[in-house]
Design a protein around this motif. Sequence first.
Motif, PDB file in Angstrom:
ATOM      1  N   LYS A 109      48.592  39.644  46.104  1.00 59.57           N
ATOM      2  CA  LYS A 109      47.844  41.030  46.345  1.00 59.57           C
ATOM      3  C   LYS A 109      48.193  42.300  45.016  1.00 59.57           C
ATOM      4  O   LYS A 109      46.842  42.670  45.634  1.00 59.57           O
ATOM      5  CB  LYS A 109      48.706  41.543  47.847  1.00 59.57           C
ATOM      6  N   ASP A 110      48.765  42.400  44.131  1.00 58.75           N
ATOM      7  CA  ASP A 110      48.813  42.758  43.886  1.00 58.75           C
ATOM      8  C   ASP A 110      48.012  42.825  42.396  1.00 58.75           C
ATOM      9  O   ASP A 110      47.470  43.594  41.762  1.00 58.75           O
ATOM     10  CB  ASP A 110      50.146  43.204  43.153  1.00 58.75           C
ATOM     11  N   GLU A 111      47.865  41.800  41.785  1.00 60.31           N
ATOM     12  CA  GLU A 111      46.326  40.946  41.105  1.00 60.31           C
ATOM     13  C   GLU A 111      45.292  41.707  42.032  1.00 60.31           C
ATOM     14  O   GLU A 111      44.617  41.895  40.751  1.00 60.31           O
ATOM     15  CB  GLU A 111      47.228  39.927  40.880  1.00 60.31           C
ATOM     16  N   ASN A 112      45.263  41.296  42.653  1.00 61.47           N
ATOM     17  CA  ASN A 112      43.858  41.403  43.433  1.00 61.47           C
ATOM     18  C   ASN A 112      43.836  42.966  42.947  1.00 61.47           C
ATOM     19  O   ASN A 112      42.024  43.044  43.547  1.00 61.47           O
ATOM     20  CB  ASN A 112      43.146  40.805  44.958  1.00 61.47           C
ATOM     21  N   GLY A 113      44.144  44.176  43.895  1.00 57.04           N
ATOM     22  CA  GLY A 113      44.349  45.371  43.886  1.00 57.04           C
ATOM     23  C   GLY A 113      43.786  45.416  42.151  1.00 57.04           C
ATOM     24  O   GLY A 113      42.273  46.288  42.288  1.00 57.04           O
ATOM     25  N   ALA A 114      44.677  45.174  41.165  1.00 55.78           N
ATOM     26  CA  ALA A 114      44.285  45.145  40.475  1.00 55.78           C
ATOM     27  C   ALA A 114      42.419  44.200  40.051  1.00 55.78           C
ATOM     28  O   ALA A 114      41.715  45.279  38.497  1.00 55.78           O
ATOM     29  CB  ALA A 114      45.337  44.625  38.964  1.00 55.78           C
ATOM     30  N   LEU A 115      42.330  43.671  40.281  1.00 56.48           N
ATOM     31  CA  LEU A 115      41.502  43.065  39.415  1.00 56.48           C
ATOM     32  C   LEU A 115      40.279  43.536  39.649  1.00 56.48           C
ATOM     33  O   LEU A 115      38.516  44.213  39.618  1.00 56.48           O
ATOM     34  CB  LEU A 115      41.443  41.650  40.011  1.00 56.48           C
ATOM     35  N   ILE A 116      40.288  43.777  40.997  1.00 52.75           N
ATOM     36  CA  ILE A 116      39.490  44.813  42.151  1.00 52.75           C
ATOM     37  C   ILE A 116      38.876  46.096  41.283  1.00 52.75           C
ATOM     38  O   ILE A 116      38.122  46.892  41.472  1.00 52.75           O
ATOM     39  CB  ILE A 116      39.417  45.169  43.294  1.00 52.75           C
ATOM     40  N   ARG A 117      40.141  46.969  41.365  1.00 61.03           N
ATOM     41  CA  ARG A 117      39.469  48.318  40.339  1.00 61.03           C
ATOM     42  C   ARG A 117      39.227  48.201  38.810  1.00 61.03           C
ATOM     43  O   ARG A 117      38.336  48.302  38.288  1.00 61.03           O
ATOM     44  CB  ARG A 117      41.577  48.785  40.036  1.00 61.03           C
ATOM     45  N   LEU A 150      33.937  48.185  35.947  1.00 64.25           N
ATOM     46  CA  LEU A 150      32.859  48.347  34.704  1.00 64.25           C
ATOM     47  C   LEU A 150      31.239  47.490  35.528  1.00 64.25           C
ATOM     48  O   LEU A 150      31.001  47.857  34.914  1.00 64.25           O
ATOM     49  CB  LEU A 150      33.319  46.153  34.350  1.00 64.25           C
ATOM     50  N   SER A 151      31.753  47.991  36.729  1.00 66.01           N
ATOM     51  CA  SER A 151      30.854  48.079  37.454  1.00 66.01           C
ATOM     52  C   SER A 151      29.924  49.588  36.883  1.00 66.01           C
ATOM     53  O   SER A 151      28.237  49.478  37.541  1.00 66.01           O
ATOM     54  CB  SER A 151      30.125  47.824  38.870  1.00 66.01           C
TER      55      SER A 151
END
Length: 165
Positions: free
Chosen positions: A150-158, A163-164
């Motif tokens: 979950k933490d990794e997913n949150g970091a990737l989303i940020r 980038l977008s």
Amino acid sequence: MSSLPSHNKDPSRIRKQLSDSCPASSTATTKSLRHERLSRLGSSGSSDVSNDTSTNHAESYFLRRENRLSARKKAEEEIANNDYKKMYEKALATNQRLKSRLETSKQELTMIQDQLERAQKGGQNECGANVLEAEKKIKAELKTENQRLKDENGALIRVITKLSK
């Protein structure tokens, strides 16, 4: 006079009474009886004395032989009885020893059966407890991994969001 010999009569009279009752008496018994009759009457002839002596020797020989045979038979019977007695005592001792060993074995078997039952019951509890502990550990590991993901997913989303822009 009775036909049964009494205990206080001498053996020669008993023999006489027995031979009188038996129609087929031997010549030695007849000579013996003749000797007894003559000696009671008090006659003393030289030919009778020689017959007397040979008859007495023959009688004493047969009496000694009978005594030896009966003594030998008694000794053999005693030996046989002692052997049977010894064998009986040995078998009895063996029997007692085997009974005590059987009793000990029965007690050991009972104890081992009790231990086996306790181990099976305890093993089921221990197995259940072990399974529960293993499941708890796995659950805890899965929770921590899930949290990490979950933490990794949150970091990737940020990162993607930055980038977008």
